[in-house]
Write an enzyme that holds these catalytic residues in place. Structure first.
Site, PDB file in Angstrom:
ATOM      1  N   ALA A   1       0.715  -1.211   0.046  1.00 23.84           N
ATOM      2  CA  ALA A   1      -0.173  -0.120  -0.090  1.00 23.84           C
ATOM      3  C   ALA A   1       0.920   1.421  -0.179  1.00 23.84           C
ATOM      4  O   ALA A   1       1.653   1.338   0.912  1.00 23.84           O
ATOM      5  CB  ALA A   1      -0.744  -0.126   1.256  1.00 23.84           C
TER       6      ALA A   1
ATOM      7  N   SER B   1       1.212   2.517  -8.562  1.00 26.77           N
ATOM      8  CA  SER B   1       0.206   2.820  -9.678  1.00 26.77           C
ATOM      9  C   SER B   1       0.821   4.041 -10.101  1.00 26.77           C
ATOM     10  O   SER B   1       0.752   3.968 -11.445  1.00 26.77           O
ATOM     11  CB  SER B   1      -1.038   3.506  -8.795  1.00 26.77           C
ATOM     12  OG  SER B   1      -1.818   2.358  -8.170  1.00 26.77           O
TER      13      SER B   1
ATOM     14  N   THR C   1     -11.038  -0.502 -11.259  1.00 26.62           N
ATOM     15  CA  THR C   1     -11.692  -1.642 -10.632  1.00 26.62           C
ATOM     16  C   THR C   1     -12.287  -1.399  -9.337  1.00 26.62           C
ATOM     17  O   THR C   1     -13.273  -2.246  -8.845  1.00 26.62           O
ATOM     18  CB  THR C   1     -10.755  -2.955 -10.660  1.00 26.62           C
ATOM     19  OG1 THR C   1      -9.775  -2.910  -9.751  1.00 26.62           O
ATOM     20  CG2 THR C   1     -10.391  -3.328 -11.842  1.00 26.62           C
TER      21      THR C   1
ATOM     22  N   HIS D   1      -6.350   9.253  -7.632  1.00 29.41           N
ATOM     23  CA  HIS D   1      -5.965   8.598  -8.929  1.00 29.41           C
ATOM     24  C   HIS D   1      -6.538   9.042 -10.150  1.00 29.41           C
ATOM     25  O   HIS D   1      -5.798   9.484 -11.078  1.00 29.41           O
ATOM     26  CB  HIS D   1      -6.364   7.287  -8.889  1.00 29.41           C
ATOM     27  CG  HIS D   1      -5.520   6.067  -8.161  1.00 29.41           C
ATOM     28  ND1 HIS D   1      -4.524   5.140  -8.364  1.00 29.41           N
ATOM     29  CD2 HIS D   1      -5.304   6.058  -6.741  1.00 29.41           C
ATOM     30  CE1 HIS D   1      -4.210   4.532  -7.599  1.00 29.41           C
ATOM     31  NE2 HIS D   1      -4.357   5.051  -6.491  1.00 29.41           N
TER      32      HIS D   1
END
Length: 172
Positions: A12, A17, A36, A51
């Site tokens: 995490a 990403s 997702t 994001h």
């Protein structure tokens, strides 16, 4: 040129990403983002917003919480797909009581049939302490099995720690 499948694994907030997004952006292919996550609460909503705010208008954005095949099969070779992330995809299936073996098989078929290169992000959950409750231990086991399977099918596997890549398989 991107391999047909790149697997990016990390803990995490490890930078996985951002690293995966940069792989796509630097590929010179049209970037496609396949999200997702299902927004369960305010914390997840905030993470999703972070994001989303990172992506410019150059990204084509799709959401698929369960069945990724329709989006993947509709891609073409001039695109590169980022799936972010396998852990949220698995969470959705676990929360909905889906047959995980069937869902994983369908995911692998969809990945194999995608004409565009795919970068798939996932969380490494096995390096922490043993969870106190059975449900969390079962999820950790399911995530570990999914990660093993995705890494086995990937041409390239990369672990990201503190934003730094460690190539486990293949090449960047």
């Amino acid at each position: 040129m991107l391999p047909s499948m790149t697997f990016v694994l990390g803990g995490a907030a490890s930078g996985k990403s951002v690293f995966a997004e940069n792989i796509i952006i630097n590929s010179a292919l049209t970037p496609v983002y396949l999200a997702t996550a299902r927004v369960w609460d305010a914390e997840i909503k905030k993470r999703v917003q972070v994001h989303q705010n990172r992506r410019t208008s150059v990204w084509a954005n799709f959401e698929a919480t369960h069945d990724l095949a329709p989006v993947l099969s509709d891609r073409h070779k001039g695109e590169a797909v980022l799936i972010d992330c396998a852990t949220m995809w698995l969470t959705n299936h676990v929360m909905d009581g889906t047959d995980l073996a069937q869902a994983q098989s369908e995911l692998l078929q969809a990945l194999a049939g995608c004409p565009a290169p795919v970068v798939i992000v996932s969380n490494e959950l096995g390096q922490g302490i043993v969870p106190a409750d059975a449900d969390t231990r079962a999820f950790r086991e399911a995530q570990g099995r999914l990660n093993i399977t995705l890494a086995a099918h990937a041409d390239t596997a990369i672990q990201v720690v503190a934003g730094l890549p460690n190539v486990l398989k293949g090449a960047l």
